[in-house]
Each structure stands twice: as C-alpha cells, then as structure tokens.
Scaffold this motif. Structure first.
Motif, PDB file in Angstrom:
ATOM      1  N   GLU A 282       0.780  -1.112  -0.059  1.00 32.12           N
ATOM      2  CA  GLU A 282       0.341  -0.030   0.001  1.00 32.12           C
ATOM      3  C   GLU A 282       0.871   1.220  -0.089  1.00 32.12           C
ATOM      4  O   GLU A 282       0.611   2.214  -0.573  1.00 32.12           O
ATOM      5  CB  GLU A 282      -0.975   0.064   1.206  1.00 32.12           C
ATOM      6  CG  GLU A 282      -2.164   0.742   1.294  1.00 32.12           C
ATOM      7  CD  GLU A 282      -3.297   0.046   0.593  1.00 32.12           C
ATOM      8  OE1 GLU A 282      -4.151   0.818   0.142  1.00 32.12           O
ATOM      9  OE2 GLU A 282      -3.236  -0.818   0.739  1.00 32.12           O
ATOM     10  N   THR A 285       2.467   2.007  -3.391  1.00 29.73           N
ATOM     11  CA  THR A 285       1.447   2.236  -4.384  1.00 29.73           C
ATOM     12  C   THR A 285       1.167   3.670  -4.319  1.00 29.73           C
ATOM     13  O   THR A 285       0.987   4.333  -5.404  1.00 29.73           O
ATOM     14  CB  THR A 285       0.166   1.457  -4.268  1.00 29.73           C
ATOM     15  OG1 THR A 285       0.272   0.075  -4.300  1.00 29.73           O
ATOM     16  CG2 THR A 285      -0.906   1.900  -5.275  1.00 29.73           C
ATOM     17  N   PRO A 293       5.795  -1.193  -5.994  1.00 29.17           N
ATOM     18  CA  PRO A 293       4.819  -2.621  -5.938  1.00 29.17           C
ATOM     19  C   PRO A 293       5.571  -3.684  -6.665  1.00 29.17           C
ATOM     20  O   PRO A 293       5.209  -4.724  -6.192  1.00 29.17           O
ATOM     21  CB  PRO A 293       3.823  -1.740  -6.764  1.00 29.17           C
ATOM     22  CG  PRO A 293       3.714  -0.336  -6.635  1.00 29.17           C
ATOM     23  CD  PRO A 293       5.163   0.077  -6.460  1.00 29.17           C
ATOM     24  N   SER A 373      -2.116   8.531  -9.900  1.00 26.90           N
ATOM     25  CA  SER A 373      -1.821   8.003  -8.599  1.00 26.90           C
ATOM     26  C   SER A 373      -3.138   7.752  -7.831  1.00 26.90           C
ATOM     27  O   SER A 373      -3.091   7.120  -6.787  1.00 26.90           O
ATOM     28  CB  SER A 373      -0.907   9.383  -7.755  1.00 26.90           C
ATOM     29  OG  SER A 373       0.143   9.593  -8.424  1.00 26.90           O
TER      30      SER A 373
END
Length: 619
Positions: A282, A285, A293, A373
């Motif tokens: 997370e 990301t 990731p 994003s």
C-alpha cells in the motif's frame, strides 16, 4: 537431503560508494555466508548512475572528451574504493566504529593490482559506446540503458573480486543471463515465469559459492540490455528470492528502516519495526520512496520476509516486512507523502449524461501513457478527480479534452480544471479499518489548522486513507497527521513575541518544565519561534534553550521596521496546537490577534491593552 534455503542480501549504492562502507559490506558477506547459502545483489557505487547519465548526455552533444572524463570518474571511484578496502577495522560513520565481521580483513598478495585490471576491463566497452554516441549524436533509450547498466556491472564485478581476493568462494552472475524483459527501455517489464525458470537452472551450478548479481538490469530475448527503472535493484533481489524460494531478503541501505513519516518533514518520525507485506505494498502504491509495488509482489507470492537495515547502524534491527505483521494493537501508522502532483477535475453539467465518465477519463489517460496516482468519483458518477504527475498536467488536460470533445462542444461537460502543485498524503495501517473515527481524526486535525483538503479516498481494504492538499501545505499536513496518530503526547507549538523581562522569564519557565509536562501530562511543549522588535528566529522542529538569545541576536535585523508577523503566523498555523504568546507592550497588537484567530491560532496575552479597543472600533 535438500540444500539449505538461500538468503538474499541487497546492498544499495550508498553502502558501497565509500571505502569504509565497502569494507564493512565485504566483511559482512564473509560472516553471513557461514550461516548458509547466499546471494548478493548490488546497486551502482555512490553517484555512479548520475555520472553515467551525464556522460551519455555529454556524448550526445558531441562532448566526447567530457563524457570520457566522467567515465574516468566512475573508474577512479571504483579503483579508490578497491584500493582502500584493507585492514581489520573501519569506522562506518564517526562516532560508530564497526569491526569488520569475521576479521580476516586483508586482501591476498597481489590482489590490489588485479582489482584495478578488473575495473578497467569492465569499463572498456563503455568507452567504445560513449565514442559511438559522440559520432552519431544519437542517444536512444536503448543506448542509454546500455550505458547505465555499467554502473551495476562494475559494482558487482568489484564486490566479486574483493571477496575472491580475500579467499571467499564466489561467482559473478550477470543478471542479463536470467532476467528476461520486454523492450520497454528505461522501465522494462520482466517476464517473471521465464526469469524464474532460468535462475533456478543457473543456481544448480553455484554449489556453495556466494553468487554476486548486479541489480537493475535485464535483457530482451534478442540480447539487448534493459534497465528495470526505479528501485530496480530491489526488484532484482525480490525476483531472485522468489525464483530460489529464499527464506529471507535483507536490504542494506543508509536508513534504519521504514519511518512513520519522512524524517526531513517530521523530526518526531521514528522507525517502524514490523509491518505486513500488504501495508508495504500500500505504501509503495501511494509513492513511498523506499518501496515499489513490483518489489513487494514476488515476496507476497512466495511469503518471503523482507528486512530493511542500515549499514551505518547495523546494531539496529531495522524494519521487518512479512505476512503476519506486528501483533501490537498500538502499532504505529505510516504517513506517506507524494509531492509534485497535479489534481485534474472533470464535472458533468447534465446529470443524465456521461454515466461512464470515470471509465472514459481514466482510459484516455492510460492510452496517453499518463500514470494516475489516485482517482475519486462522486457517488452519482458525474464528477471525477484524478491525480497525475505535475509534469504531465498539460498532457492530461489535453487527453481529457480530446476524449470529451463532443460533450464539451455541446456544453454538457465543464472544461477540465487543473490544480498544481498538490501532494497526496496517505495514512497506512493494517488495523485502520477496524478503528472508528480514523477519517474524523485525520480531517479534523487538518481542518483545525485551516488546511484545505481537495479530495479524499479510502480503498476497499480500509488499510489506507488518502487526501490531496496544496503543495505549500505538505509539511504542515504531514506533521499534524503524524502528531494525531503516532505520538502518545500532545504537541503544543508556541511562538513568543517579546523576550524582555516577562518574555525572558516565560522562556526560562517553559524550558525548565518541558520534561515534567511531558512525563506528568503528556504535553510536548515546544517553543518554535521567538520574535523581538527587529528580529525573528523560527524552527518548526522546536528551538533549544542553549544559546537561543545569542542565535536570535545573530539574525539580520529587519530593514523595514518591526518584523512582519503574518508570514510567521502562516508557518505557525500548520503546527500542532499553535499558540501565539504576546509578551510585548506594543500598540496595535489587536490586529495581530485578529490575524491569529482567523488562522485558528490560540492567543495568550500578557498585556490587557489589545483587549481594550476604543468604543468606535468595537464589533
């Protein structure tokens, strides 16, 4: 009987680019190999990648002599590091003396000269490539990848030679032998299945030798060198671990692990000792610089733990990332801040139109190659906001206008609105979805400081919650959020006006009671600023008592009269519990009080004059 499982160690460029750190790394590898089978992944030494990029660009401009000078710099660093790696003890960073593990220390006779020849041999083809770029004045992405690959290649060959020179059984394994990629030069996509098959086959021939692998690079099926992009060496280590079913990956870098927030923004940030793979994914990301990731996915698939440790403070445990995470119910919350972004909004004027606005808009951006994003969409689907890199704002605007051209012409859609720079701030914690009022605490802390939130999103996992704020509010947002979620005490930020008799005594009392207030009442009282009639000293992290007034006296005096207070109030308002303390006896301070109240700042006055306005000025 099966062989013991591999361990993968990855060393970053900051751990290799100085003599004392390289010496420690080589000694560490010597010690670690005694615990079982070992694979070592290395990044380029120090600033080598930047020098290679400069060399390629200089050659493309026809400046071949300058380009070759940069290649000489790369060679000089490698040779200097190699020549300096000797002796039994090094100092990693004063005052941290670190004995070399295993203690053998010295190179075998004649190895110093061999190391210089190894470095020169690795870089000889690079000189030919640079000459070719200079002749053609053409620097394609494919050629640039070929140039940049030499950073990791020379680093891995150097580490291999250093280990060999100290009698360690070792083998160099060129990553291009097994990392199969497509031809997306600069950010190649890995064929994971093919790469895994090849590394498993290669490993059969290593025996008990330490395998040293250059990170960051791969090769297409037809033999062209590629690079893997950001955090490419970490990704190499993760792919190795998955392909070899390694029992652990240890990434050695120059920080003590993952921090609760960016330490350059939050002085109270501290290392997080244990998180889950999914928390790390997370964070990757939403833009955390330490992860990507791609790095986490092979580790999640294989259930392989990753530990981040520092070569500067190897006695610290670092951060462990695994499937279980921390059992501590009070474990910290990580705050990631991704800066330099743009917020692009699209809104439908007629509610019956464009039900698929989100799908169309995101699809248009994807086709234009613009990374997104974050995406938020109103419940009725008629309003959409996307967050894209700031440098892509114009292209994003053009892509959306092209996709919605017909609807814009009919007046059915508002023209896209672009806001930049903005920052994406995200809280990440595994247990966040099980705790009430997380969003309330998050937004409440920002609202109390007058920080405007432009959009907010929470994923289905409830593992994270994100908001977008103006770039100018980045530091304040991160500090306020960190204080609201990670500190056992309540911070109070004080800006003091006046350092005379009353102000001076108050300063002394505040500093004398800081420890007691923290221990007895959980209050971290910080003096963040002191202002006299002509000078101001301000530090969001808090001012220390020792030499405070002397440092204030050294600040250049304001040439235009008294210090302008509004800019200081702007800096104060985004700190936890901002308090303006007025120990002056100046006229006209009521205007300053109004400015402070308008910014959500508490005011403490030592004088009643500003509280007694003339009758004609009452409100």
């Amino acid at each position: 009987m099966s062989s013991p499982a591999f361990r993968v160690l990855k060393f970053g460029g900051s751990s290799l680019g100085r003599v004392e750190r390289m010496a420690w790394v080589v000694g560490r590898i010597e010690e670690e190999r005694r615990t079982g089978r070992l694979v070592v992944v290395v990044s380029a030494l120090g600033d080598t990648t930047d020098w290679l990029l400069e060399a390629a660009q200089a050659a493309a401009r026809g400046e071949v002599v300058a380009a070759l000078g940069l290649v000489d710099r790369v060679e000089g660093l490698a040779v200097a590091v190699a020549d300096g790696v000797r002796g039994d003890t090094v100092s990693v960073e004063p005052p941290h003396p670190v004995p070399l593990p295993a203690g053998e220390g010295r190179l075998l006779p004649g190895e110093e000269e061999k190391l210089a020849r190894v470095v020169a041999g690795v870089l000889a083809p690079l000189r030919d490539v640079v000459q070719g770029i200079g002749l053609t004045r053409d620097l394609s992405p494919q050629t640039l990848d070929r140039v940049l690959a030499f950073g990791e290649l020379v680093s891995a060959q150097l580490v291999t030679a250093l280990l060999e020179g100290r009698g360690v059984p070792v083998t160099f394994v060129d990553a291009r032998q097994w990392v199969r990629t497509d031809s997306t030069f600069g950010a190649a996509q890995v064929d994971v299945a093919a790469s895994r098959e090849r590394i498993a086959w290669l490993a059969k021939g290593w025996g008990e030798r330490v395998a040293v692998v250059p990170g960051f690079i791969g090769q297409t099926v037809d033999g062209r060198t590629t690079t893997l992009g950001r955090n490419g060496s970490d990704y190499t280590a993760a792919l190795l671990a998955r392909g070899l079913w390694a029992r652990e990956v240890v990434v050695w870098t120059d920080v003590d692990g993952l921090y609760t927030a960016d330490p350059s923004l939050v002085s109270d940030a501290y290392p997080v000792r244990h998180i889950t793979h999914h928390e790390a994914l997370e964070l990757a990301t939403v833009g955390a610089r330490m992860f990507h990731p791609r790095t986490m996915i092979p580790l999640i698939e294989g259930g392989i733990p990753l530990r981040i440790r520092s070569t500067l403070t190897p006695e610290q445990p670092g951060t462990l990332i695994d499937a279980a995470g921390s059992p501590d119910a009070q474990r910290p919350t990580c705050i990631a801040s991704h800066e330099g972004l743009a917020l692009v909004g699209v809104e439908v004027r007629r509610l019956s139109q464009l039900v698929h606005l989100g799908e169309r808009a995101v699809g248009a951006l994807r086709r234009a190659g613009i990374p997104v994003s974050m995406t938020t969409q109103a419940a009725h689907g008629q309003s959409l906001a996307v967050v894209v890199p700031g440098v892509e704002a114009e292209r994003a605007d053009s892509a959306l206008r092209a996709e919605l051209a017909l609807e814009l012409e009919r007046g059915e859609v508002e023209p896209p609105r672009v806001r930049r720079p903005v920052t994406l701030v995200t809280l990440v914690a595994e247990a966040m979805g099980r705790a009430p009022n997380v969003a309330g605490r998050f937004l409440g802390a920002l609202g109390a400081a007058g920080i405007c939130v432009h959009t907010i999103a929470q994923g289905a996992s409830s593992r994270s919650i994100s908001c977008v704020v103006d770039g100018a509010d980045t530091a304040g947002t991160v500090r306020l959020t960190h204080a609201a979620f990670n500190l056992a005490h309540q911070q109070v930020s004080v800006l003091l006006l006046g350092k005379g008799t009353v102000g001076g005594r108050l300063l002394a009392q505040v500093f004398a009671q800081q420890v007691w207030l923290a221990r007895q009442h959980g209050i971290a009282l910080r003096v963040v600023g002191v202002v006299d009639s002509r000078r101001a000293l301000f530090d969001e992290r808090g001012l220390c008592e020792e030499g405070l007034l002397e440092r204030l006296a050294q600040v250049p005096a304001s040439a235009d009269g008294p210090v302008a207070l509004p800019p200081l109030l702007e800096r104060l308002r985004v700190l936890p519990v901002p308090v303006l303390v007025d120990c002056t006896a100046e006229d006209g301070m009521e205007a300053t009080y109004h400015d402070a109240f308008a910014r959500g700042i508490h005011v403490v006055a030592a004088n009643k004059k500003p509280l007694a306005l003339p009758w004609s000025e009452r409100e």
